[in-house]
Design an enzyme around this catalytic site. Structure first.
Site, PDB file in Angstrom:
ATOM      1  N   HIS A 158       0.884  -1.350   0.042  1.00 62.82           N
ATOM      2  CA  HIS A 158       0.234   0.058  -0.205  1.00 62.82           C
ATOM      3  C   HIS A 158       0.839   1.410   0.134  1.00 62.82           C
ATOM      4  O   HIS A 158       0.354   2.420  -0.416  1.00 62.82           O
ATOM      5  CB  HIS A 158      -0.981  -0.026   1.321  1.00 62.82           C
ATOM      6  CG  HIS A 158      -1.964  -1.036   1.094  1.00 62.82           C
ATOM      7  ND1 HIS A 158      -3.204  -0.546   0.713  1.00 62.82           N
ATOM      8  CD2 HIS A 158      -2.252  -2.424   1.161  1.00 62.82           C
ATOM      9  CE1 HIS A 158      -3.954  -1.952   0.715  1.00 62.82           C
ATOM     10  NE2 HIS A 158      -3.361  -2.916   1.068  1.00 62.82           N
ATOM     11  N   ASP A 366       3.480   9.300  -0.938  1.00 59.32           N
ATOM     12  CA  ASP A 366       2.358   8.528  -0.599  1.00 59.32           C
ATOM     13  C   ASP A 366       2.134   7.492  -1.458  1.00 59.32           C
ATOM     14  O   ASP A 366       2.310   7.757  -2.699  1.00 59.32           O
ATOM     15  CB  ASP A 366       1.132   9.649  -0.564  1.00 59.32           C
ATOM     16  CG  ASP A 366       0.185   9.220   0.531  1.00 59.32           C
ATOM     17  OD1 ASP A 366       0.254   8.070   1.045  1.00 59.32           O
ATOM     18  OD2 ASP A 366      -0.676  10.111   1.147  1.00 59.32           O
TER      19      ASP A 366
HETATM   20  P1  ADQ Z   1      -2.937   6.035   4.627  1.00 58.94           P
HETATM   21  O1  ADQ Z   1      -1.644   6.615   4.850  1.00 58.94           O
HETATM   22  O2  ADQ Z   1      -3.627   5.726   6.233  1.00 58.94           O
HETATM   23  O3  ADQ Z   1      -3.117   4.740   4.052  1.00 58.94           O
HETATM   24  P2  ADQ Z   1      -4.797   7.212   3.045  1.00 58.94           P
HETATM   25  O4  ADQ Z   1      -5.007   6.721   1.590  1.00 58.94           O
HETATM   26  O5  ADQ Z   1      -4.685   8.963   2.730  1.00 58.94           O
HETATM   27  O6  ADQ Z   1      -3.933   7.244   3.997  1.00 58.94           O
HETATM   28  O7  ADQ Z   1      -6.407   7.513   4.114  1.00 58.94           O
HETATM   29  C1  ADQ Z   1      -6.775   6.267   4.298  1.00 58.94           C
HETATM   30  C2  ADQ Z   1      -8.026   6.578   4.785  1.00 58.94           C
HETATM   31  O8  ADQ Z   1      -7.941   7.080   6.254  1.00 58.94           O
HETATM   32  C3  ADQ Z   1      -9.089   7.313   4.027  1.00 58.94           C
HETATM   33  O9  ADQ Z   1     -10.362   6.737   4.049  1.00 58.94           O
HETATM   34  C4  ADQ Z   1      -9.163   8.700   4.801  1.00 58.94           C
HETATM   35  O10 ADQ Z   1     -10.617   9.138   4.682  1.00 58.94           O
HETATM   36  C5  ADQ Z   1      -9.248   8.278   6.218  1.00 58.94           C
HETATM   37  N1  ADQ Z   1      -8.406   9.254   6.977  1.00 58.94           N
HETATM   38  C6  ADQ Z   1      -7.557   9.747   6.873  1.00 58.94           C
HETATM   39  N2  ADQ Z   1      -7.082  11.098   7.667  1.00 58.94           N
HETATM   40  C7  ADQ Z   1      -8.100  11.193   8.276  1.00 58.94           C
HETATM   41  C8  ADQ Z   1      -8.686  11.873   9.537  1.00 58.94           C
HETATM   42  N3  ADQ Z   1      -7.722  12.859   9.861  1.00 58.94           N
HETATM   43  N4  ADQ Z   1     -10.011  11.667   9.970  1.00 58.94           N
HETATM   44  C9  ADQ Z   1     -10.728  10.669   9.256  1.00 58.94           C
HETATM   45  N5  ADQ Z   1     -10.142  10.055   8.652  1.00 58.94           N
HETATM   46  C10 ADQ Z   1      -9.098  10.051   8.024  1.00 58.94           C
HETATM   47  C11 ADQ Z   1      -1.974   3.887   3.276  1.00 58.94           C
HETATM   48  C12 ADQ Z   1      -1.352   4.434   2.321  1.00 58.94           C
HETATM   49  C13 ADQ Z   1      -1.809   5.417   1.259  1.00 58.94           C
HETATM   50  C14 ADQ Z   1      -3.065   4.471   0.582  1.00 58.94           C
HETATM   51  C15 ADQ Z   1      -3.916   3.611   1.539  1.00 58.94           C
HETATM   52  C16 ADQ Z   1      -4.560   2.638   0.742  1.00 58.94           C
HETATM   53  O11 ADQ Z   1      -0.088   5.272   2.988  1.00 58.94           O
HETATM   54  O12 ADQ Z   1      -0.979   5.919   0.143  1.00 58.94           O
HETATM   55  O13 ADQ Z   1      -3.723   5.131  -0.262  1.00 58.94           O
HETATM   56  O14 ADQ Z   1      -3.026   2.873   2.584  1.00 58.94           O
HETATM   57  O15 ADQ Z   1      -3.927   1.820  -0.090  1.00 58.94           O
END
Ligand code: ADQ
Length: 470
Positions: A158, A366
């Site tokens: 991921h 990311d």
């Molecule tokens: P993450 O680094 O966690 O995931 P991201 O894809 O931006 O990042 O977010 C995942 C989920 O978390 C989203 O559905 C988002 O809405 C939720 N989220 C993030 N911040 C939040 C907040 N402050 N409050 C509530 N909800 C929040 C990892 C990788 C990413 C990749 C994902 C999926 O780092 O690059 O996109 O996995 O593969």
């Protein structure tokens, strides 16, 4: 599909409860349809527990079997805090400077992967297809194979994969990549990541290319490819029109009726480029006085991995930047930055996105970034906001009609934000329509089906190669 799907990830979510993130929702959805099993860490740490040991618990959640293992304190600290989040997370996000190459971590990382392999193997049925997720579990297939497991096993990363020379800075990098050859299919978020893998295996591992995206090394053949993760567009659209999001939208519109909102929603992590984003916002207020007293940035940063040192540093830096921007630019009736160090309920997020004229998604690196996709889906197509997106997010490969920025370039990012704020309605609509087309075409079901179909097509491999030595 007649085979049972077994998903393995560090954490397991109960599909009957509302999951926090897009991925948990997506995986729960696939499993609900196929009636599979979800295996991972229970989230429980056993103080004084024996390393390499942990109790296995199973429960039935509708058609999905949840299987979780507890971790001893020692294992958790080495596997999760140490190797996964102290070595792999920073290096894979190009932050060698933040990596802590403590030699004890890798043994704990391997021990937990061995523990998982032992517990999982006992639960596997002969025709199961196993799909392993993310950097915590890179050696899992190798450990399963060492136990004689011949199942079809796929892996999806991921987070980004860095270029070969950066990867090579990790002591034991060759062991890690060799472990990937135990999988039948390895998936990456972007073509850039896949390209790094291709270059690494050819230059460092001397793998022999046998076909498109297929290499032979260490007595095995692996198939690899880019499978950019998508959003469940339908689910997020429904969420956008549900009462909680509508109520949030109306509240924000009311509260900020005289302002133009910019929104950032992230886990508080150094990869997300939050200080750079705030500096770009400060630059916007300095350079473009027309934004003063109108542009308001709402930055939600949810607490994350607070027991890792680098996270406390970024927390303090952010607080100080927000304080100085509000102190220098704010007025009695205008606070330029609203910084909220909390998680916002998923049901309310679309309302916040929809009320914002600009979505700021500016990570330094990311894997994909699902917030960028959620922001777009939540917009009103008749009067959509503009996405300002880092070119270093995996999402930038797909979302070409966003305003792409280099987040390290504070002036350039500020100029792009100004462009977004001033963009005429017609251009906003055109861009949004094209972006939505891409999102619908490459949604989460496309991602899941594509990965599983590719895994199903991989050729059966030779049996039981005893092949992982640390
Ligand atoms: P993450 O680094 O966690 O995931 P991201 O894809 O931006 O990042 O977010 C995942 C989920 O978390 C989203 O559905 C988002 O809405 C939720 N989220 C993030 N911040 C939040 C907040 N402050 N409050 C509530 N909800 C929040 C990892 C990788 C990413 C990749 C994902 C999926 O780092 O690059 O996109 O996995 O593969």
């Amino acid at each position: 599909m007649s085979s049972r799907l077994v998903v393995v990830s560090n954490r397991v979510a109960d599909p009957r409860k509302t999951a926090a993130g897009g991925l948990a929702v997506a995986l729960a959805d696939v499993l609900k349809n196929t009636g599979g099993m979800w295996f991972g860490w229970s989230g429980k740490i056993v103080e004084g527990g024996a390393p390499g040991e942990g109790e296995l618990r199973t429960q039935q959640a509708g058609p999905v079997k949840l299987a979780t293992v507890d971790l001893s304190r020692e294992d958790h600290d080495a596997y999760y805090l140490g190797y996964s989040n102290g070595v792999l997370w920073p290096v894979f996000h190009y932050r060698l400077d933040l990596a802590d190459f403590d030699t004890g971590y890798i043994a704990g990382y391997r021990r937990v992967n061995q523990l998982f392999a032992r517990k999982l193997q006992a639960l596997l049925k002969p025709d199961d297809i196993v799909w392993v997720h993310d950097y915590h579990l890179i050696p899992l297939a190798a450990e399963l194979r060492a136990l004689g497991c011949n199942h079809r096993i796929g892996f999806f990363l991921h987070i980004p994969l860095p270029p070969p020379l950066m990867l090579a800075a990790i002591p034991g990098h060759d062991w890690l990549i060799r472990a990937l050859f135990a999988y039948d299919l390895v998936g990456f978020q972007s073509n850039a990541d896949f390209g790094h893998f291709a270059r690494y295996v050819e230059s460092e591992a001397h793998a022999v290319p046998v076909d498109e995206g297929r290499w032979r090394a260490f007595g095995r053949t692996v198939q690899a490819g880019a499978f950019p993760i998508g959003l469940d567009v339908e689910e997020f659209t429904l969420l956008t029109h549900a009462p909680e999001a509508r109520e949030m939208h109306e509240r924000m519109k009311r509260e900020y009726s005289r302002r133009r909102l910019l929104v950032g929603v992230d886990r508080l992590d150094y990869s997300k480029g939050l200080p750079q984003r705030l500096r770009a916002f400060r630059e916007l207020l300095t350079k473009f006085p027309e934004s003063r007293s109108t542009a308001t940035l709402v930055q939600i940063a949810s607490p994350s991995r607070e027991d890792v040192d680098a996270y406390t540093d970024i927390l303090h830096e952010l607080e100080s930047l927000c304080g100085s921007i509000n102190g220098n630019f704010g007025d009695l009736d205008w606070m330029p930055v609203r910084y909220i160090h909390r998680t916002v309920a998923r049901a309310r997020l679309p309302g916040l996105y929809r009320a914002s004229r600009v979505g700021l998604v500016t990570p330094l690196r990311d894997g994909m970034n699902l917030v960028a996709k959620e922001y777009l889906v939540a917009q009103n197509p008749e009067d959509p906001g503009v996405l300002v997106l880092s070119r270093f997010a995996g999402a930038a490969e797909q979302l070409r009609e966003a305003l792409l920025v280099n987040p390290y370039d504070v002036e350039g990012t500020a100029a792009a934000i100004q462009l977004a704020l001033a963009m005429p309605l017609e251009e906003r609509r055109e861009r949004h329509e094209l972006l939505m087309r891409a999102l619908r075409q490459h949604d989460v079901h496309w991602w899941c089906d594509g990965f599983l179909a590719a895994l199903g097509k991989t050729m059966a491999e030779e049996k039981g190669t005893p092949w992982l030595r640390l």
